[in-house]
Scaffold this motif. Structure first.
Motif, mmCIF file in Angstrom:
data_model
loop_
_atom_site.group_PDB
_atom_site.id
_atom_site.type_symbol
_atom_site.label_atom_id
_atom_site.label_comp_id
_atom_site.label_asym_id
_atom_site.label_seq_id
_atom_site.Cartn_x
_atom_site.Cartn_y
_atom_site.Cartn_z
ATOM 1 N N GLY A 83 -9.796 -4.089 -16.919
ATOM 2 C CA GLY A 83 -10.645 -2.912 -16.929
ATOM 3 C C GLY A 83 -9.871 -1.676 -16.532
ATOM 4 N N GLU A 84 -10.631 -0.632 -16.241
ATOM 5 C CA GLU A 84 -10.053 0.644 -15.822
ATOM 6 C C GLU A 84 -10.514 0.955 -14.405
ATOM 7 O OE1 GLU A 84 -10.301 3.981 -18.469
ATOM 8 O OE2 GLU A 84 -10.420 2.667 -20.205
ATOM 9 N N PRO A 85 -9.764 0.522 -13.406
ATOM 10 C CA PRO A 85 -10.181 0.777 -12.023
ATOM 11 C C PRO A 85 -10.061 2.254 -11.658
ATOM 12 C CG PRO A 85 -8.027 -0.262 -12.066
ATOM 13 C CD PRO A 85 -8.529 -0.235 -13.482
ATOM 14 N N SER A 86 -10.883 2.657 -10.712
ATOM 15 C CA SER A 86 -10.826 4.023 -10.193
ATOM 16 C C SER A 86 -9.504 4.232 -9.459
ATOM 17 C CB SER A 86 -11.981 4.253 -9.223
ATOM 18 O OG SER A 86 -11.830 3.426 -8.073
ATOM 19 N N ALA A 87 -9.189 5.475 -9.181
ATOM 20 C CA ALA A 87 -7.974 5.801 -8.421
ATOM 21 C C ALA A 87 -8.016 5.122 -7.051
ATOM 22 C CB ALA A 87 -7.829 7.313 -8.289
ATOM 23 N N GLU A 88 -9.190 5.101 -6.424
ATOM 24 C CA GLU A 88 -9.323 4.461 -5.113
ATOM 25 C C GLU A 88 -9.008 2.968 -5.193
ATOM 26 O OE1 GLU A 88 -12.637 3.645 -1.588
ATOM 27 O OE2 GLU A 88 -13.254 4.678 -3.418
ATOM 28 N N LEU A 89 -9.550 2.294 -6.202
ATOM 29 C CA LEU A 89 -9.292 0.863 -6.353
ATOM 30 C C LEU A 89 -7.837 0.608 -6.721
ATOM 31 C CD1 LEU A 89 -10.189 -2.046 -6.302
ATOM 32 C CD2 LEU A 89 -11.099 -1.743 -8.629
ATOM 33 N N ARG A 90 -7.267 1.450 -7.578
ATOM 34 C CA ARG A 90 -5.846 1.306 -7.924
ATOM 35 C C ARG A 90 -4.984 1.380 -6.664
ATOM 36 N NH1 ARG A 90 -3.575 1.784 -13.049
ATOM 37 N NH2 ARG A 90 -5.094 2.067 -14.713
ATOM 38 N N ALA A 91 -5.308 2.307 -5.778
ATOM 39 C CA ALA A 91 -4.549 2.452 -4.533
ATOM 40 C C ALA A 91 -4.674 1.194 -3.677
ATOM 41 C CB ALA A 91 -5.029 3.681 -3.764
ATOM 42 N N LYS A 92 -5.867 0.604 -3.644
ATOM 43 C CA LYS A 92 -6.071 -0.622 -2.863
ATOM 44 C C LYS A 92 -5.323 -1.805 -3.473
ATOM 45 C CE LYS A 92 -10.532 0.663 -0.890
ATOM 46 N NZ LYS A 92 -10.172 0.591 0.509
ATOM 47 N N LEU A 93 -5.138 -1.803 -4.791
ATOM 48 C CA LEU A 93 -4.423 -2.884 -5.478
ATOM 49 C C LEU A 93 -2.908 -2.742 -5.376
ATOM 50 C CD1 LEU A 93 -6.526 -3.124 -8.762
ATOM 51 C CD2 LEU A 93 -6.441 -4.809 -6.910
ATOM 52 N N ASP A 94 -2.451 -1.539 -5.048
ATOM 53 C CA ASP A 94 -1.012 -1.282 -4.981
ATOM 54 C C ASP A 94 -0.341 -2.244 -3.998
ATOM 55 O OD1 ASP A 94 1.305 0.147 -5.737
ATOM 56 O OD2 ASP A 94 1.203 1.312 -3.879
ATOM 57 N N GLY A 95 0.661 -2.951 -4.477
ATOM 58 C CA GLY A 95 1.385 -3.898 -3.640
ATOM 59 C C GLY A 95 0.763 -5.287 -3.601
ATOM 60 N N SER A 96 -0.388 -5.465 -4.245
ATOM 61 C CA SER A 96 -1.007 -6.795 -4.259
ATOM 62 C C SER A 96 -0.411 -7.625 -5.397
ATOM 63 C CB SER A 96 -2.528 -6.683 -4.430
ATOM 64 O OG SER A 96 -2.862 -6.441 -5.783
#
Length: 128
Positions: free
Chosen positions: A104-117
């Protein structure tokens, strides 16, 4: 639909939806612990989550592996779900090896939370 996503199309609401696929291969002797923890997680999903549209757990024949299929209304719903199950995640992840994909297309906030996962992100190309 053309390449990418057209937010003006009738299916635009579906573009906000996110789908997750988590794959578990269990450590020796950890299956029952996973089942216990996943039952707690399912209860949280049913009683607290407001935007979880699907949360299904599937086992292979010998129950050495499972796939969890998840679908969320939007990024905010996935963020909410993650907050609700946060206390269980370390114990769940300790039951086996895990890999996952988010579609999907995650929001900027969710993208930031996924960073490094370890979660791999796949964004839409075409859909109907």
């Amino acid at each position: 639909m053309t390449e990418g996503t057209d937010r003006r199309s009738p299916g635009a609401a579906a573009v906000r939806e996110l789908q997750g696929v988590a794959r578990f291969t269990f450590h020796e002797g950890k299956l029952e612990e996973f089942k216990r923890l996943s039952a707690q997680c399912m209860e949280i999903v049913r009683t607290k989550d407001t935007g979880t549209l699907q949360y299904d757990i599937h086992f292979n024949d010998d129950q050495s592996e499972c796939i969890v299929l998840e679908r969320y209304r939007d990024s905010e719903a996935l963020i909410e779900h993650t907050a609700h199950v946060a206390d269980l995640m370390q114990a769940i992840l300790a039951t086996g090896s895990v890999s996952g994909e988010l579609l999907g297309e995650p929001s900027a906030e969710l993208r930031a939370k996924l960073d490094g996962s370890e979660v791999r992100l796949f964004t839409p190309f075409q859909s109907m």
